[in-house]
Design an enzyme around this catalytic site. Structure first.
Site, PDB file in Angstrom:
ATOM      1  CG  HIS A   9      -1.020   4.205   4.561  1.00 33.45           C
ATOM      2  ND1 HIS A   9      -1.724   3.932   5.709  1.00 33.45           N
ATOM      3  CD2 HIS A   9      -0.517   3.014   4.132  1.00 33.45           C
ATOM      4  CE1 HIS A   9      -1.661   2.628   5.965  1.00 33.45           C
ATOM      5  NE2 HIS A   9      -0.934   2.052   5.022  1.00 33.45           N
TER       6      HIS A   9
ATOM      7  CB  CYS B 188      -0.956  -0.005   1.193  1.00 29.30           C
ATOM      8  SG  CYS B 188      -0.171  -0.378   2.777  1.00 29.30           S
TER       9      CYS B 188
END
Length: 338
Positions: free
Chosen positions: A240, A128
């Site tokens: 994130h 990710c």
């Protein structure tokens, strides 16, 4: 088109289901697979009831065209031959096959053509934190070949799954009630804290998460670019953030970088410091693009660029990237049962 979702009851599996509906994915039949604990659960997808089947070593995937797999590396390794035995394309979200030379590692905005060569009928979804970074780096790499990247990540609880997100929520509730905080999913309490440790420690005291960003970026960009990462878990639910410093073979001006970012597919620029506008996880959660801002010259390295990058970890960092791979292949007639 017949598809399967393996790990349907997890955080990413649930996002696959949402995306299949939201993007009107052209699936005539959808089958769900999971562990014995998940078997029997039912979901409504595109107006049809789908019941989770237990994943077993059998012929269940014989007529499946694409299997979206997000059930962990051990499961992916154990059932890859079961899933691909009859030519089903396995788009795998784990780290199990990412660095295998005969398995493409794909971000559709960066290297979609790599997805056309699948000798093992497996395509790997990158980590990710790597996915969102390489979308931005790809834009700069078009200006001049990039040589060196330093990145500090600020990674949400979602990177550790549904139970980790619930642990953070429960810590918030416990703190408000003055009750003891339980810690199970992370090495330390996450609430009111940041943890500079994601995944296991490995060579030179880098964690596996940090090494993934180095090696996966090289594979995706087909480059010897060096990436030094420090990966940090922060008390955010599902997007994130990354602070990134970049140097190329020649100097890159902030103006060049902005133009490149604006023209890059999958990127949105939010960069107006005077108006206090920059990407933040609070507002990026549940969004599809990668967002960049705080674009400026690196005063420590002449000709370098530094910027801030935020993306939803469950969507672009996982399920959405996999769905986009399948969509690209369908559009370019790259899905063929062999």
């Amino acid at each position: 088109m017949k598809i399967a979702i393996v790990g349907a009851s997890g955080a990413v599996g649930g996002e696959f289901i949402r995306l299949i509906e939201e993007r009107h994915f052209p699936a005539d039949e959808i089958r769900l697979f999971g562990s014995s604990r998940s078997a029997g659960r039912s979901y409504t997808i595109q107006g049809k009831t789908c019941v989770v089947e237990e994943l077993c070593d059998n012929d269940a995937f014989k007529d499946i065209d694409i299997a979206f797999v997000s059930a962990g590396g051990d499961t992916s390794r154990a059932y890859a031959s079961t899933i691909t035995r009859y030519g089903t394309l396995m788009i795998d979200n784990s780290s199990a096959f990412r660095m295998e030379s005969d398995v493409p590692l794909v971000v559709p905005e960066v290297n979609p053509e790599d997805a056309l060569t699948t000798p093992r009928h497996i395509i790997a979804n990158p980590n990710c934190s790597t996915i969102q970074m390489v979308v931005a780096l790809h834009a700069l790499n078009k200006i001049t070949p990039l040589k060196e990247v330093h990145v500090a990540t600020y990674q949400a609880a979602s990177g550790a799954g549904n139970l980790a997100m619930e642990e953070l929520r429960e810590q918030v509730r416990s703190a408000a009630e003055g009750a003891p905080l339980e810690v199970q999913k992370f090495a330390h309490q996450l609430l009111y804290n940041v943890i500079p440790h994601i995944d296991k420690f490995d060579q030179d005291d880098y964690t596996k998460e940090e090494l993934k960003m180095h090696y996966e970026t090289q594979k995706i960009l087909h480059s010897d670019i060096s990436v030094s990462a420090t990966c940090v878990r922060v008390p955010v639910l599902r997007a994130h953030s990354e602070a990134i410093w970049v140097r190329g073979e020649r100097a890159i001006s902030p103006e060049e970088a902005r133009r490149a970012f604006h023209s890059q597919e999958g990127l949105v620029v939010v960069d107006d410091p005077k108006m206090l506008e920059y990407p933040m996880p609070l507002f990026v959660a549940d969004k599809d693009p990668v967002y960049v801002g705080r674009i400026r010259r690196d005063i420590a390295h002449d000709g370098g660029i530094t910027f801030w990058c935020v993306a939803d970890q469950i969507r672009k960092g996982a399920a959405l990237n996999a769905v986009q791979i399948a969509e690209w292949l369908i559009e370019h007639k790259g899905i063929t049962k062999k």
